[in-house]
Structure formats: structure tokens, C-alpha cells
Design a protein around this motif. Structure first.
Motif, PDB file in Angstrom:
ATOM      1  N   ARG A  28       0.677  -0.946   0.023  1.00 55.05           N
ATOM      2  CA  ARG A  28      -0.018   0.038   0.007  1.00 55.05           C
ATOM      3  C   ARG A  28       0.753   1.332  -0.014  1.00 55.05           C
ATOM      4  O   ARG A  28       0.494   2.511  -0.774  1.00 55.05           O
ATOM      5  CB  ARG A  28      -1.021  -0.185   1.210  1.00 55.05           C
ATOM      6  CG  ARG A  28      -2.085  -1.031   0.970  1.00 55.05           C
ATOM      7  CD  ARG A  28      -2.799  -1.261   2.433  1.00 55.05           C
ATOM      8  NE  ARG A  28      -3.904  -2.152   2.270  1.00 55.05           N
ATOM      9  CZ  ARG A  28      -4.774  -2.498   3.379  1.00 55.05           C
ATOM     10  NH1 ARG A  28      -4.270  -2.272   4.643  1.00 55.05           N
ATOM     11  NH2 ARG A  28      -5.654  -3.367   3.466  1.00 55.05           N
ATOM     12  N   THR A 308     -10.040   5.672   2.469  1.00 58.74           N
ATOM     13  CA  THR A 308     -10.005   6.051   1.170  1.00 58.74           C
ATOM     14  C   THR A 308     -11.042   7.352   0.967  1.00 58.74           C
ATOM     15  O   THR A 308     -10.675   8.381   0.026  1.00 58.74           O
ATOM     16  CB  THR A 308     -10.742   4.857   0.130  1.00 58.74           C
ATOM     17  OG1 THR A 308      -9.821   3.732   0.379  1.00 58.74           O
ATOM     18  CG2 THR A 308     -10.572   5.314  -1.061  1.00 58.74           C
ATOM     19  N   VAL A 376      -4.735   7.758  -1.971  1.00 61.18           N
ATOM     20  CA  VAL A 376      -5.011   6.949  -0.843  1.00 61.18           C
ATOM     21  C   VAL A 376      -5.935   5.851  -1.463  1.00 61.18           C
ATOM     22  O   VAL A 376      -5.879   4.575  -1.115  1.00 61.18           O
ATOM     23  CB  VAL A 376      -5.709   7.488   0.118  1.00 61.18           C
ATOM     24  CG1 VAL A 376      -6.496   6.666   1.105  1.00 61.18           C
ATOM     25  CG2 VAL A 376      -4.793   8.341   1.005  1.00 61.18           C
ATOM     26  N   ARG A 377      -6.832   6.109  -2.597  1.00 59.61           N
ATOM     27  CA  ARG A 377      -7.447   5.163  -3.122  1.00 59.61           C
ATOM     28  C   ARG A 377      -6.682   4.173  -3.730  1.00 59.61           C
ATOM     29  O   ARG A 377      -6.897   3.145  -3.861  1.00 59.61           O
ATOM     30  CB  ARG A 377      -8.465   5.882  -4.083  1.00 59.61           C
ATOM     31  CG  ARG A 377      -9.304   4.755  -4.879  1.00 59.61           C
ATOM     32  CD  ARG A 377     -10.122   5.768  -5.715  1.00 59.61           C
ATOM     33  NE  ARG A 377      -9.236   6.352  -7.001  1.00 59.61           N
ATOM     34  CZ  ARG A 377      -9.563   7.376  -7.590  1.00 59.61           C
ATOM     35  NH1 ARG A 377     -10.820   7.748  -7.794  1.00 59.61           N
ATOM     36  NH2 ARG A 377      -8.648   7.723  -8.661  1.00 59.61           N
ATOM     37  N   PHE A 380      -4.890   1.569  -1.652  1.00 67.07           N
ATOM     38  CA  PHE A 380      -5.786   0.663  -0.926  1.00 67.07           C
ATOM     39  C   PHE A 380      -6.536  -0.362  -2.122  1.00 67.07           C
ATOM     40  O   PHE A 380      -7.190  -1.301  -1.945  1.00 67.07           O
ATOM     41  CB  PHE A 380      -6.868   1.022   0.007  1.00 67.07           C
ATOM     42  CG  PHE A 380      -6.425   1.293   1.073  1.00 67.07           C
ATOM     43  CD1 PHE A 380      -6.190   0.483   2.327  1.00 67.07           C
ATOM     44  CD2 PHE A 380      -5.876   2.593   1.509  1.00 67.07           C
ATOM     45  CE1 PHE A 380      -5.650   1.015   3.330  1.00 67.07           C
ATOM     46  CE2 PHE A 380      -5.659   3.205   2.728  1.00 67.07           C
ATOM     47  CZ  PHE A 380      -5.211   2.043   3.695  1.00 67.07           C
ATOM     48  N   ASP A 381      -6.181  -0.161  -3.301  1.00 68.99           N
ATOM     49  CA  ASP A 381      -6.836  -0.841  -4.490  1.00 68.99           C
ATOM     50  C   ASP A 381      -6.255  -2.208  -4.650  1.00 68.99           C
ATOM     51  O   ASP A 381      -4.921  -2.366  -4.810  1.00 68.99           O
ATOM     52  CB  ASP A 381      -6.528  -0.110  -5.885  1.00 68.99           C
ATOM     53  CG  ASP A 381      -7.260  -0.680  -7.009  1.00 68.99           C
ATOM     54  OD1 ASP A 381      -7.768  -2.084  -6.691  1.00 68.99           O
ATOM     55  OD2 ASP A 381      -7.561  -0.106  -7.911  1.00 68.99           O
TER      56      ASP A 381
END
Length: 387
Positions: A28, A308, A376-377, A380-381
Motif C-alpha cells: 500500500r 479512502t 489513498v484510493r 488500497f486498490d
């Protein structure tokens, strides 16, 4: 074997193992750093925000340090009466007053000032032009000369250099725009972060209870949220703000009435999906309490969606405060506010530096928060596996 005997090397003490990030957190972090726009936006935002926390040491009408009769004083941190420096009144000293400056200089004293010698509420009474006055670097020598000569300028150089500069001009009350921007940025970010953290805590708790227990709890709670979100929130905010005395905490409480529902749906969906997993059923069979299952085992999964969305919630909170201030229903009059600066720009079209400065500051702040949210998105994808 005794390590203290001659010829015997001492046995090195075992060091505590160094804690490292788990592989998934390393991935991450690598994903976040790979998004260069979001990575540098985070650093720029932190620099601006941390700098604004020290606004009192950057823009202030009080000096850092005053030396007077062999003693040292810290006006930024403590208020001193005028009599401390040989004045006649017990009121707080005005360090911009030429009379007080003369009293300090006569005793061999001096003052160390911040880079900007204005606070957010300091009125500049020696403006070369009527307020709102343009930035000093936009003024001509003819405009600066009367004020410079009034303050003792007799040289042949540029009289504007003898003035205390207003780098971004002044507003319609003669207050320094740059100082108000620094203080306004601080209060906007603090408001947005505080509102986002409190509303997210409430929203996560509500969504967790709703999704974990399901049944009638979920049904009744969902109907309540549908009715509550159907209320025209902006009109209700304007009505409540006009009735109550405006203030930081009052506005925070008013906006909490609606901001907490932003995360309920996401957390509810995560808990509904995970409540029947095998490890949850095993924990129930072992007699683990519902609270432990919810907060220790299910909540970490829901926090992915929460983290997110958090930067976008912060930007929404900041924009809401700016909109209320622009409409005149936000912070008390005189408070450093980006929305109030935009309102002044609208009311003073002959002073474009007001509207442009407020617009670019708000645009920069929201852009940085959105870029951070996108990074951030990406972090965490689960589909992004590069390291």
C-alpha cells in the motif's frame, strides 16, 4: 563461559527485532508513493498546514522579542501593559505605535518582528491608497511617497521600500490579505479535520451496528437515514446558523447533523458482507462477544473504505465552511475566513486581488486534498500489485 575473562570476547546483547510493515502495508505504501501527484501533494499540504499552525509567529502585530532596560520580553506569548515599557496606560502595549517604539529605543532597546508585521485583525492606518489597497509592489512611487515621508522617509530611493509591505494588498477594512490567508487556511483545515474525524467516528459506529446486527435494526436505521438525508440540508443549515450565535464549535455541531451519514452506507455494506464469514461464526461459537467481533475482527476491513473516503470528506467539510462564510452564516464577523475573503472579492470588483487570492487559495487546498484522496484510493486498490 564468563565473558569477563581475559581473551574471551564479550557476547553481544540481543537486540530487539525491528518492527517492519507487513507485506500488504508495504504494498500500500509503495502504491501511494507511486502516485507522484498524490505523494507530493501530501508533502505540500503538510508543509502548508504545519506552517499555518505557527501563524502567530509568521504574521503578527506583536514582535517575537523585545529588549528593554536589560530585560527580555516575549509579546507573542504574553501580553504586557504599556507601563512595562515606560508608557502611561495599563492597557496592552501597541508595539506599532511610534510613541512606544521611541520609548523602547531611548532605553537602548530593540524589537524582533515576524516576517509579516500584521495579524489577521490588524488595521493598517497608513495606506497609500484608500482600502482596499493593492499589493505594495503594484504601487507607484508617487502613491507611496506621502506615507513614507510621514514616517520619516527623506532618502532618494523608492519610497515604497520604506513602508511595511502588504504583499497581497489589503481588504476593504485595511487588513493584510496575506495574514488573513494564513490564519484562514489554518482555521479551515482544523475545522475540516475535526468535523471529518468526529463525523467519521459516528458514521462508522452507526454503520457497524446497522450492518452487523441486521434485521429490524438495519431496517429501522435505514429508513431513518433515508428520511434524514431527504431533508434539504443547506436550507436547514442556513436557518439554524441564522438563529444561533455563530462560532467554531456551534458550526461544528450544526454540520455534524448531516456529515455523519457519509460513511454509514460503506461501513454497513462491509459489515453485511463479512458478518456471515466462517471466522465470524467460529468466534461466535467460541463465545466471543459481539463487541470484540465488531471492533477487532470486522472493523479493519471496513477501515479501508473509510480511509479512502476521508480526504474527500475533509475537502467537503472545508468547502461547506467556505460556502457558509461566503453567504454570511459562518464564523463570526472579523474572523479570518476564506469564504469571507471571496465575499469581499465579489463586493469589490475594482480590487481583483481579493477575489483571485481567495479563489486560488481555496482551489489549491481542495486540489491537494483530492490528489491525496486519489493516492489513498490507489494505495488500497487490491488490483494494483506493483511495489
Amino acid at each position: 563461559m564468563d565473558a569477563s575473562l581475559p581473551g574471551v570476547a564479550p557476547v553481544p546483547a540481543e537486540r530487539a527485532p525491528r518492527r517492519r510493515l507487513s507485506p500488504i502495508n508495504q504494498r500500500r505504501l509503495a502504491n501511494f508513493r507511486r502516485n507522484r501527484r498524490g505523494w507530493w501533494s501530501l508533502w505540500l499540504f503538510l508543509v502548508l498546514f504545519i506552517g499555518s499552525l505557527f501563524a502567530d509567529f509568521i504574521a503578527n502585530d506583536k514582535p517575537f522579542l523585545v529588549k528593554y532596560e536589560g530585560g527580555y520580553y516575549l509579546p507573542v506569548l504574553k501580553a504586557y501593559p504599556e507601563t512595562t515599557f515606560g508608557g502611561d496606560f495599563e492597557t496592552e502595549a501597541d508595539y506599532r505605535d511610534p510613541y512606544l517604539r521611541k520609548l523602547i529605543a531611548e532605553k537602548g532597546g530593540w524589537m524582533l518582528w515576524p516576517p509579516i508585521r500584521y495579524s489577521y485583525d490588524t488595521h493598517n492606518l497608513d495606506l497609500p491608497t484608500p482600502a482596499p489597497s493593492p499589493p505594495t509592489w503594484m504601487l507607484t512611487a508617487e502613491q507611496c511617497r506621502p506615507v513614507a515621508e510621514k514616517n520619516g522617509f527623506t532618502g532618494a530611493g523608492n519610497p515604497c521600500d520604506a513602508l511595511e509591505w502588504n504583499w497581497l494588498g489589503t481588504d476593504d477594512q485595511g487588513r493584510d490579505v496575506l495574514a488573513r490567508l494564513i490564519y484562514g487556511f489554518r482555521i479551515s483545515v482544523l475545522f475540516g479535520l475535526t468535523l471529518s474525524l468526529i463525523s467519521s467516528t459516528i458514521g462508522v459506529t452507526a454503520g457497524a451496528v446497522q450492518g452487523y446486527f441486521g434485521g429490524w435494526t438495519d431496517l429501522l436505521f435505514q429508513r431513518f437515514i433515508e428520511i434524514w438525508t431527504a431533508i434539504p440540508s443547506l436550507y436547514l443549515l442556513l436557518i439554524i446558523s441564522s438563529v444561533l450565535v455563530p462560532g467554531f464549535w456551534v458550526l461544528l455541531g450544526i454540520l455534524l447533523l448531516f456529515e455523519w451519514v457519509a460513511l454509514v452506507g460503506l461501513v454497513r455494506a462491509e459489515f453485511l458482507r463479512a458478518r456471515n464469514f466462517e471466522y465470524v461464526q467460529a468466534a461466535r461459537a467460541l463465545g466471543v462477544s459481539n463487541g470484540v467481533i465488531m471492533w477487532r475482527h470486522l472493523l479493519p476491513n471496513a477501515m479501508v473504505a473509510t480511509l479512502t473516503m476521508l480526504p474527500f470528506i475533509v475537502s467537503s467539510s472545508v468547502m461547506t465552511l467556505t460556502a457558509l462564510d461566503f453567504l454570511g452564516f459562518g464564523l463570526p464577523p472579523g474572523s479570518p475566513s476564506l469564504g469571507e475573503l471571496l465575499a469581499q472579492g465579489k463586493a469589490n470588483v475594482q480590487a481583483p486581488w481579493l477575489g483571485l487570492t481567495g479563489f486560488f487559495t481555496v482551489a489549491l487546498m481542495l486540489s491537494l486534498l483530492i490528489f491525496i484522496g486519489e493516492a489513498v484510493r490507489d494505495a488500497f486498490d487490491p488490483r494494483k500489485t506493483f511495489t
